[in-house]
Design a protein around this motif. Structure first.
Motif, PDB file in Angstrom:
ATOM      1  N   LEU A  65       1.269   6.560  -6.962  1.00  0.00           N
ATOM      2  CA  LEU A  65       0.048   7.224  -7.428  1.00  0.00           C
ATOM      3  C   LEU A  65       0.085   8.731  -7.236  1.00  0.00           C
ATOM      4  O   LEU A  65      -0.731   9.452  -7.824  1.00  0.00           O
ATOM      5  CB  LEU A  65      -1.165   6.641  -6.701  1.00  0.00           C
ATOM      6  CG  LEU A  65      -1.536   5.195  -7.048  1.00  0.00           C
ATOM      7  CD1 LEU A  65      -2.741   4.745  -6.240  1.00  0.00           C
ATOM      8  CD2 LEU A  65      -1.813   5.036  -8.536  1.00  0.00           C
ATOM      9  N   ASN A 109       0.827  -1.203   0.000  1.00  0.00           N
ATOM     10  CA  ASN A 109       0.000   0.000   0.000  1.00  0.00           C
ATOM     11  C   ASN A 109       0.865   1.259   0.000  1.00  0.00           C
ATOM     12  O   ASN A 109       0.602   2.212  -0.743  1.00  0.00           O
ATOM     13  CB  ASN A 109      -0.919  -0.006   1.228  1.00  0.00           C
ATOM     14  CG  ASN A 109      -1.874   1.174   1.252  1.00  0.00           C
ATOM     15  OD1 ASN A 109      -2.656   1.368   0.338  1.00  0.00           O
ATOM     16  ND2 ASN A 109      -1.788   1.981   2.303  1.00  0.00           N
ATOM     17  N   ASP A 128     -13.442   5.654  -4.347  1.00  0.00           N
ATOM     18  CA  ASP A 128     -12.549   4.843  -3.532  1.00  0.00           C
ATOM     19  C   ASP A 128     -12.451   5.353  -2.106  1.00  0.00           C
ATOM     20  O   ASP A 128     -12.955   6.421  -1.755  1.00  0.00           O
ATOM     21  CB  ASP A 128     -11.145   4.829  -4.153  1.00  0.00           C
ATOM     22  CG  ASP A 128     -10.557   6.241  -4.217  1.00  0.00           C
ATOM     23  OD1 ASP A 128     -11.345   7.201  -4.224  1.00  0.00           O
ATOM     24  OD2 ASP A 128      -9.320   6.370  -4.244  1.00  0.00           O
ATOM     25  N   TRP A 146      -5.185   1.744  -1.432  1.00  0.00           N
ATOM     26  CA  TRP A 146      -4.883   1.878  -2.850  1.00  0.00           C
ATOM     27  C   TRP A 146      -5.654   0.868  -3.693  1.00  0.00           C
ATOM     28  O   TRP A 146      -5.981   1.145  -4.857  1.00  0.00           O
ATOM     29  CB  TRP A 146      -3.372   1.693  -3.093  1.00  0.00           C
ATOM     30  CG  TRP A 146      -2.972   0.254  -3.239  1.00  0.00           C
ATOM     31  CD1 TRP A 146      -2.540  -0.578  -2.268  1.00  0.00           C
ATOM     32  CD2 TRP A 146      -3.004  -0.514  -4.443  1.00  0.00           C
ATOM     33  NE1 TRP A 146      -2.309  -1.828  -2.777  1.00  0.00           N
ATOM     34  CE2 TRP A 146      -2.586  -1.811  -4.122  1.00  0.00           C
ATOM     35  CE3 TRP A 146      -3.363  -0.231  -5.763  1.00  0.00           C
ATOM     36  CZ2 TRP A 146      -2.496  -2.834  -5.058  1.00  0.00           C
ATOM     37  CZ3 TRP A 146      -3.274  -1.255  -6.701  1.00  0.00           C
ATOM     38  CH2 TRP A 146      -2.842  -2.532  -6.346  1.00  0.00           C
ATOM     39  N   ASN A 147      -5.945  -0.344  -3.128  1.00  0.00           N
ATOM     40  CA  ASN A 147      -6.658  -1.338  -3.930  1.00  0.00           C
ATOM     41  C   ASN A 147      -8.062  -0.861  -4.277  1.00  0.00           C
ATOM     42  O   ASN A 147      -8.594  -1.190  -5.344  1.00  0.00           O
ATOM     43  CB  ASN A 147      -6.708  -2.685  -3.209  1.00  0.00           C
ATOM     44  CG  ASN A 147      -7.254  -2.581  -1.804  1.00  0.00           C
ATOM     45  OD1 ASN A 147      -7.142  -1.548  -1.157  1.00  0.00           O
ATOM     46  ND2 ASN A 147      -7.853  -3.646  -1.320  1.00  0.00           N
ATOM     47  N   VAL A 173       2.607   1.656  -3.528  1.00  0.00           N
ATOM     48  CA  VAL A 173       1.713   2.113  -4.601  1.00  0.00           C
ATOM     49  C   VAL A 173       1.235   3.540  -4.342  1.00  0.00           C
ATOM     50  O   VAL A 173       1.115   4.344  -5.278  1.00  0.00           O
ATOM     51  CB  VAL A 173       0.517   1.146  -4.746  1.00  0.00           C
ATOM     52  CG1 VAL A 173      -0.434   1.633  -5.832  1.00  0.00           C
ATOM     53  CG2 VAL A 173       1.004  -0.249  -5.091  1.00  0.00           C
ATOM     54  N   GLN A 174       0.963   3.863  -3.073  1.00  0.00           N
ATOM     55  CA  GLN A 174       0.513   5.228  -2.766  1.00  0.00           C
ATOM     56  C   GLN A 174       1.563   6.257  -3.186  1.00  0.00           C
ATOM     57  O   GLN A 174       1.238   7.321  -3.709  1.00  0.00           O
ATOM     58  CB  GLN A 174       0.215   5.369  -1.263  1.00  0.00           C
ATOM     59  CG  GLN A 174      -1.014   4.618  -0.788  1.00  0.00           C
ATOM     60  CD  GLN A 174      -2.312   5.277  -1.212  1.00  0.00           C
ATOM     61  OE1 GLN A 174      -2.333   6.215  -2.002  1.00  0.00           O
ATOM     62  NE2 GLN A 174      -3.425   4.765  -0.720  1.00  0.00           N
ATOM     63  N   THR A 182      -8.693   2.282  -4.799  1.00  0.00           N
ATOM     64  CA  THR A 182      -8.416   3.244  -5.867  1.00  0.00           C
ATOM     65  C   THR A 182      -8.245   2.523  -7.203  1.00  0.00           C
ATOM     66  O   THR A 182      -8.734   2.991  -8.244  1.00  0.00           O
ATOM     67  CB  THR A 182      -7.145   4.049  -5.542  1.00  0.00           C
ATOM     68  OG1 THR A 182      -7.307   4.701  -4.278  1.00  0.00           O
ATOM     69  CG2 THR A 182      -6.868   5.090  -6.614  1.00  0.00           C
ATOM     70  N   TYR A 183      -7.580   1.392  -7.174  1.00  0.00           N
ATOM     71  CA  TYR A 183      -7.400   0.594  -8.391  1.00  0.00           C
ATOM     72  C   TYR A 183      -8.753   0.154  -8.952  1.00  0.00           C
ATOM     73  O   TYR A 183      -9.003   0.236 -10.168  1.00  0.00           O
ATOM     74  CB  TYR A 183      -6.529  -0.614  -8.089  1.00  0.00           C
ATOM     75  CG  TYR A 183      -6.446  -1.621  -9.220  1.00  0.00           C
ATOM     76  CD1 TYR A 183      -5.569  -1.429 -10.290  1.00  0.00           C
ATOM     77  CD2 TYR A 183      -7.246  -2.758  -9.227  1.00  0.00           C
ATOM     78  CE1 TYR A 183      -5.497  -2.344 -11.331  1.00  0.00           C
ATOM     79  CE2 TYR A 183      -7.182  -3.679 -10.262  1.00  0.00           C
ATOM     80  CZ  TYR A 183      -6.304  -3.465 -11.307  1.00  0.00           C
ATOM     81  OH  TYR A 183      -6.230  -4.373 -12.335  1.00  0.00           O
ATOM     82  N   ASP A 189      -1.865  12.249  -9.197  1.00  0.00           N
ATOM     83  CA  ASP A 189      -2.848  12.670  -8.199  1.00  0.00           C
ATOM     84  C   ASP A 189      -3.955  13.522  -8.824  1.00  0.00           C
ATOM     85  O   ASP A 189      -5.133  13.390  -8.469  1.00  0.00           O
ATOM     86  CB  ASP A 189      -2.148  13.460  -7.094  1.00  0.00           C
ATOM     87  CG  ASP A 189      -3.105  13.826  -5.972  1.00  0.00           C
ATOM     88  OD1 ASP A 189      -3.646  12.901  -5.338  1.00  0.00           O
ATOM     89  OD2 ASP A 189      -3.315  15.034  -5.745  1.00  0.00           O
ATOM     90  N   GLN A 247      -9.560   6.616   0.050  1.00  0.00           N
ATOM     91  CA  GLN A 247      -8.275   7.158  -0.386  1.00  0.00           C
ATOM     92  C   GLN A 247      -7.077   6.538   0.329  1.00  0.00           C
ATOM     93  O   GLN A 247      -5.977   6.540  -0.194  1.00  0.00           O
ATOM     94  CB  GLN A 247      -8.262   8.674  -0.205  1.00  0.00           C
ATOM     95  CG  GLN A 247      -9.311   9.391  -1.053  1.00  0.00           C
ATOM     96  CD  GLN A 247      -9.237  10.887  -0.918  1.00  0.00           C
ATOM     97  OE1 GLN A 247      -8.158  11.461  -0.828  1.00  0.00           O
ATOM     98  NE2 GLN A 247     -10.393  11.535  -0.875  1.00  0.00           N
TER      99      GLN A 247
END
Length: 497
Positions: free
Chosen positions: A273, A266, A317, A322-323, A269-270, A325-326, A277, A319
């Motif tokens: 990302l 997490n 999502d 991250w999953n 990936v954060q 968000t995916y 943004d 925030q």
């Protein structure tokens, strides 16, 4: 002996001729009694003749009546049934615990009516009595679990996490133990969920964890502790390893501290990302805008029908995960034509301004490896330790592969992700490699392959450390086995004497 049916009749005064009346309490019907007359007529009236006697009272089973007992795990059997108030109270308490019902549910009118119709003899307990019954069940289950732990001759792994309430003025700690029993079945039990006073320093967290381990007599059976990545947790581990727990840890505590794999993913990936943004925020706000009103949702459905897009509702999502968000980005890509059509119908072209669906597709292709790894490592029905090493290594190779992308933002993402990856890979990876070696599907060859691919310059050092750690682990288990064998031989010789 007085007949039990007299409790349902009122006895009148005895007359000069020796007779007296028996008046039914329900319907008022009278019978002449006395001078040797039995109570057979009273029994017949109560059981069959009186229409005002409640059915539950009339058909109350006797000690000789057999009823079909229906069990949840066994086949129904013909047995003598007897009402048990305490058993019913315990069942009610278990229901409240299992379904998170409030204690005052026993004061609800229709629940009391239902229980009264179901079994008139059952006395519904008060709220305080129900609370006491739930605490008694907790104490019983705790004693049973303690006895189970004392009989298990295996190592335990522990996971711990901290939470704060909405006002951030109270903290809580959860501690879960994981073990494999003699039948090679994976189990987990929550052994603590308790307040943790601030400040949440490494020492305070370590003291709270060690206190619970001693309480359950598991401080000498520990193998590793899995924590989120934070400076406080790192300090917590150092504090624990400086105490008496170090003396009983395998391989001198080299395998004790493990970072939560999904949490590390997490964070990686954060960081990546953050490069996109702005685009991610645009998609999130678009999803919220469509779902904000019923009229917009109807307009979006019309757009879906016009472009023949998948019949799915827009969603945004969480925030911090991250999953999610995916999944939001994946859903937006599937609904891209419908979103563009909605912008036309809504006369709001700025809704999709700046969105590049090709860039989004490239991003989803890169993130799929991370998402699949998260799903694999989040399993609860099977051991996952042996899967961590190859999954993590595939993530690392995917990050390196992203450097060759034609999209500059993907290249920038890979640089940020790799910096975070390298930070967390340096610690806590030895146990992951050992578990991979012990997996007969992988063995040493898989570890050698990935280390050569990821860190060719550190290959010799890593493999030497891995070999030393496995040897130390083997010696610890060999010593424990010899000590156990000697204890068994000693107990057998004493029995012979």
């Amino acid at each position: 002996m007085t007949s039990k049916y007299w409790q349902y009749f009122i006895r009148g005064e005895t007359k000069e001729d020796g007779f007296y009346e028996a008046k039914c309490k329900f319907c008022g019907h009278t019978y002449d009694m006395g001078n040797g007359r039995g109570t057979g007529s009273l029994m017949h009236h109560f059981i069959k003749a009186c229409e005002k006697v409640p059915k539950a009272m009339r058909h109350k089973p006797s000690a000789l009546q057999k009823m079909l007992q229906a069990g949840t795990t066994t086949a129904p059997a013909l047995d003598v049934w007897e009402f048990n108030q305490m058993k019913c109270r315990k069942g009610l308490a278990r229901m409240v615990v299992a379904h998170d019902y409030p204690f005052n549910c026993v004061n609800h009118y229709f629940l009391r009516e239902f229980l009264r119709d179901l079994q008139p003899q059952f006395k519904v307990p008060s709220r305080n009595t129900l609370r006491a019954d739930c605490l008694n069940i907790y104490a019983e289950e705790k004693d049973m679990l303690y006895d189970l732990f004392s009989k298990l001759d295996c190592k335990f792994s522990f996971t711990s996490d901290l939470w704060s309430n909405k006002g951030r003025d109270r903290g809580f700690m959860a501690l879960t133990c994981h073990y494999i029993d003699e039948s090679w079945k994976l189990h987990k039990r929550v052994i603590a969920f308790c307040p943790l006073p601030s400040p949440h320093t490494g020492k305070n967290i370590a003291d709270a964890i060690y206190e619970k381990l001693v309480l359950w007599n598991l401080d000498k059976k520990a193998l590793c502790l899995v924590l989120d990545s934070s400076s406080a947790n790192d300090a917590c581990v150092k504090e624990l390893l400086s105490g008496p727990i170090l003396d009983t840890l395998p391989a001198d505590g080299q395998l004790f501290h493990q970072r939560c794999g999904c949490h590390v993913l997490n964070l990686i990936v954060q960081d990546g990302l953050d490069v996109l943004d702005g685009e991610i925020k645009t998609i999130r706000e678009t999803m919220k805008y469509i779902r904000h009103s019923q009229s917009r949702m109807e307009k979006f459905k019309r757009a879906v029908a016009q472009v023949k897009a998948p019949d799915k509702k827009p969603a945004w999502d969480v925030q911090t995960r991250w999953n999610s968000t995916y999944l939001m980005l994946q859903l937006a890509f599937e609904l891209r034509k419908a979103i563009e059509r909605f912008a036309v119908l809504d006369k709001n072209p700025e809704l999709v301004a700046g969105l590049d669906w090709n860039k989004l597709k490239a991003l989803l292709d890169c993130l799929k490896v991370f998402y699949d790894a998260t799903l694999t490592l989040s399993g609860t029905k099977y051991p996952t330790l042996n899967l961590f090493f190859p999954e993590f290594c595939e993530v690392c190779l995917n990050i390196k592969k992203m450097r060759n992308s034609n999209y500059p933002f993907i290249v920038e993402m890979s640089l940020q992700m790799y910096a975070k990856w390298d930070k967390y890979w340096t610690g806590g990876n030895m146990l992951l490699a050992i578990a991979c070696v012990f997996d007969p599907r992988s063995k040493l060859g898989v570890v050698e392959y990935y280390i050569k691919e990821m860190y060719p310059n550190d290959y010799d050092t890593f493999m030497a450390n891995l070999n030393n750690c496995i040897n130390a682990l083997f010696k610890d288990y060999e010593k424990a086995y010899n000590r156990q064998s000697q204890e068994q031989i000693g107990s057998s010789s004493q029995q012979v004497r």
